[in-house]
Design an enzyme around this catalytic site. Structure first.
Site, PDB file in Angstrom:
ATOM      1  N   ASP A 135      66.184 -13.142 -75.800  1.00 48.68           N
ATOM      2  CA  ASP A 135      65.548 -11.846 -76.053  1.00 48.68           C
ATOM      3  C   ASP A 135      66.564 -10.752 -75.774  1.00 48.68           C
ATOM      4  OD1 ASP A 135      62.617 -12.436 -76.573  1.00 48.68           O
ATOM      5  OD2 ASP A 135      62.926 -13.532 -74.704  1.00 48.68           O
TER       6      ASP A 135
ATOM      7  N   ASP B 146      55.376 -15.157 -81.046  1.00 50.82           N
ATOM      8  CA  ASP B 146      56.096 -14.871 -79.795  1.00 50.82           C
ATOM      9  C   ASP B 146      55.287 -13.873 -78.977  1.00 50.82           C
ATOM     10  OD1 ASP B 146      57.879 -14.263 -77.789  1.00 50.82           O
ATOM     11  OD2 ASP B 146      59.474 -13.589 -79.118  1.00 50.82           O
TER      12      ASP B 146
HETATM   13  O1  5SP Z   1      60.061 -11.098 -77.111  1.00 48.28           O
HETATM   14  C1  5SP Z   1      59.396 -11.237 -76.135  1.00 48.28           C
HETATM   15  C2  5SP Z   1      59.006 -10.071 -75.324  1.00 48.28           C
HETATM   16  O2  5SP Z   1      59.531  -8.938 -75.918  1.00 48.28           O
HETATM   17  C3  5SP Z   1      58.937 -12.607 -75.809  1.00 48.28           C
HETATM   18  O3  5SP Z   1      59.920 -13.572 -76.096  1.00 48.28           O
HETATM   19  C4  5SP Z   1      58.408 -12.821 -74.462  1.00 48.28           C
HETATM   20  O4  5SP Z   1      59.451 -12.764 -73.533  1.00 48.28           O
HETATM   21  C5  5SP Z   1      57.711 -14.134 -74.394  1.00 48.28           C
HETATM   22  O5  5SP Z   1      57.305 -14.295 -73.098  1.00 48.28           O
HETATM   23  P1  5SP Z   1      55.815 -14.694 -72.712  1.00 48.28           P
HETATM   24  O6  5SP Z   1      54.890 -13.717 -73.369  1.00 48.28           O
HETATM   25  O7  5SP Z   1      55.608 -16.095 -73.212  1.00 48.28           O
HETATM   26  O8  5SP Z   1      55.836 -14.568 -71.234  1.00 48.28           O
END
Ligand code: 5SP
Length: 264
Positions: free
Chosen positions: A76, A216
């Site tokens: 990310d 996501d």
């Molecule tokens: O892109 C993103 C957040 O911006 C995601 O990749 C989140 O980081 C996924 O994390 P969880 O919601 O599964 O904790």
């Protein structure tokens, strides 16, 4: 393997051949259709976000994810402008690359992705995802990613309609439907995105293209059912996977089984 692959891509392709989109498709008979004919059943791909990882030991974290059976790893990338958070530069990803036996995808949550594309391709990202909301010339940007030897992806925020990708389908290998507002891990899944996921799946099928449909944000063993039933086939998991009491390998297996129950 495409003609635009770099040597690094080809090494990664060999390492992840078992997880390729072409190879694992099963042929089954569909009893609902008359006469019965072959139906392509997609295999779910489980991809962790490294956002919850311990950044002080990132190489070890990457090795653990590979041993847990993930299909690839998502980075990310946040610039503090497109989203209110700052994360990984390309040098961090390049340092982690030798520790991985699976592919890397970069989810660029940045306002100016074009100038950064070569840096993340050189860092070893086999798939680079840009946000439709950040790209003035989305078609050109996706084309450029492929020219760099990576696969191209386009992400859309929860409020963004599916039509923004309609005219770039030929230039993309993946569509990412965000199921949270990007910027942070640990947010609640937005089920209202599911009709859009279903619409994107229909667009992909009508175009007859081999495009992955990723979700996501807030993915758990429970929320994954709605996303899979709507048509998603790649599932990012961050906080839920890292917090799973039986460990990451069990979490990956649990998500894979849950997605397989509902995928269509
Ligand atoms: O892109 C993103 C957040 O911006 C995601 O990749 C989140 O980081 C996924 O994390 P969880 O919601 O599964 O904790």
């Amino acid at each position: 393997m495409s003609a635009r692959s770099t040597p690094r891509d080809r090494m990664a392709d060999v390492g992840s051949l078992l997880h390729s989109r072409e190879a694992p498709l099963m042929i089954v008979l569909d009893s609902r259709s008359q006469p019965a004919g072959p139906v392509r059943v997609r295999q779910p791909l489980i991809v962790p976000s490294v956002l919850p990882a311990d950044f002080a030991r990132i190489g070890k974290e990457v090795r653990e994810l590979c041993e847990a059976g993930v299909d690839r790893i998502q980075w990310d990338v946040m610039d503090g402008v497109f989203v209110p958070n700052l994360t990984f530069g390309p040098d961090v990803i390049a340092a982690a690359r030798p520790h991985s036996s699976v592919g890397f995808e970069a989810h660029l949550m940045v306002v100016n992705p074009d100038e950064l594309l070569p840096r993340y391709a050189d860092a070893g990202c086999d798939l680079i995802i840009v946000h439709a909301e950040a790209c003035t010339h989305l078609h050109r940007t996706l084309h450029r990613i492929r020219e760099l030897g990576a696969r191209s992806g386009v992400a859309v925020n929860p409020h963004t309609g599916p039509e923004v990708v309609q005219h770039v389908l030929e230039e993309t290998d993946l569509i990412l439907a965000m199921t949270v507002n990007p910027g942070f891990g640990g947010q609640a899944y937005i089920a209202a995105v599911e009709p859009k996921i279903a619409r994107l799946r229909r667009m992909i099928e009508e175009a007859g293209l081999d495009i992955e449909l990723e979700v996501d944000g807030g993915i758990t063993e429970h929320t994954i059912h709605g996303a899979a039933a709507a048509g998603a086939d790649v599932f990012i998991s961050g906080s839920w996977m890292y917090a799973y009491p039986e460990g990451k390998a069990a979490a990956v297996a649990r998500l894979r089984a849950a997605a397989a129950e509902s995928i269509r």
